[in-house]
Design a protein around this motif. Structure first.
Motif, PDB file in Angstrom:
ATOM      1  N   VAL A 185       0.862  -1.178   0.000  1.00  0.00           N
ATOM      2  CA  VAL A 185       0.000   0.000   0.000  1.00  0.00           C
ATOM      3  C   VAL A 185       0.898   1.227   0.000  1.00  0.00           C
ATOM      4  O   VAL A 185       1.641   1.479   0.941  1.00  0.00           O
ATOM      5  N   GLU A 186       0.829   1.951  -1.080  1.00  0.00           N
ATOM      6  CA  GLU A 186       1.680   3.137  -1.256  1.00  0.00           C
ATOM      7  C   GLU A 186       1.133   4.347  -0.511  1.00  0.00           C
ATOM      8  O   GLU A 186       1.892   5.152   0.025  1.00  0.00           O
ATOM      9  N   ARG A 187      -0.207   4.473  -0.499  1.00  0.00           N
ATOM     10  CA  ARG A 187      -0.817   5.652   0.112  1.00  0.00           C
ATOM     11  C   ARG A 187      -2.272   5.373   0.444  1.00  0.00           C
ATOM     12  O   ARG A 187      -2.947   4.628  -0.261  1.00  0.00           O
ATOM     13  N   VAL A 188      -2.753   6.007   1.525  1.00  0.00           N
ATOM     14  CA  VAL A 188      -4.150   5.889   1.918  1.00  0.00           C
ATOM     15  C   VAL A 188      -4.695   7.291   2.154  1.00  0.00           C
ATOM     16  O   VAL A 188      -4.053   8.110   2.813  1.00  0.00           O
ATOM     17  N   VAL A 189      -5.865   7.566   1.593  1.00  0.00           N
ATOM     18  CA  VAL A 189      -6.588   8.812   1.848  1.00  0.00           C
ATOM     19  C   VAL A 189      -8.003   8.440   2.269  1.00  0.00           C
ATOM     20  O   VAL A 189      -8.429   7.302   2.098  1.00  0.00           O
TER      21      VAL A 189
END
Length: 66
Positions: free
Chosen positions: A27-31
């Motif tokens: 997972v590179e990024r979570v928003v």
């Protein structure tokens, strides 16, 4: 392949998922998107993720989430 995740709504289960996503190596990024301003600020402060006021705003402003 790494993923960029957008979460809509932050009830009890989504916080557990958020914790798992943030620890996952792919997972590179979570928003997130949350209508409730208190909850939105709490999640942003605790987990350090970008939060949006709505699902529509998240999709409009963050075009690279999967």
């Amino acid at each position: 392949m790494n993923v960029k995740i957008g979460i809509v709504g932050f009830g009890e289960f989504s916080l557990s998922h958020l914790d798992i996503f943030l620890k996952h190596p792919r997972v590179e990024r979570v928003v997130g998107a949350e209508l409730n301003p208190e909850k939105r600020n709490a999640v942003s402060g605790e987990f350090g993720i970008k939060m949006y006021e709505s699902f529509d705003q998240m999709l409009e402003e963050d075009k690279d989430i999967n």
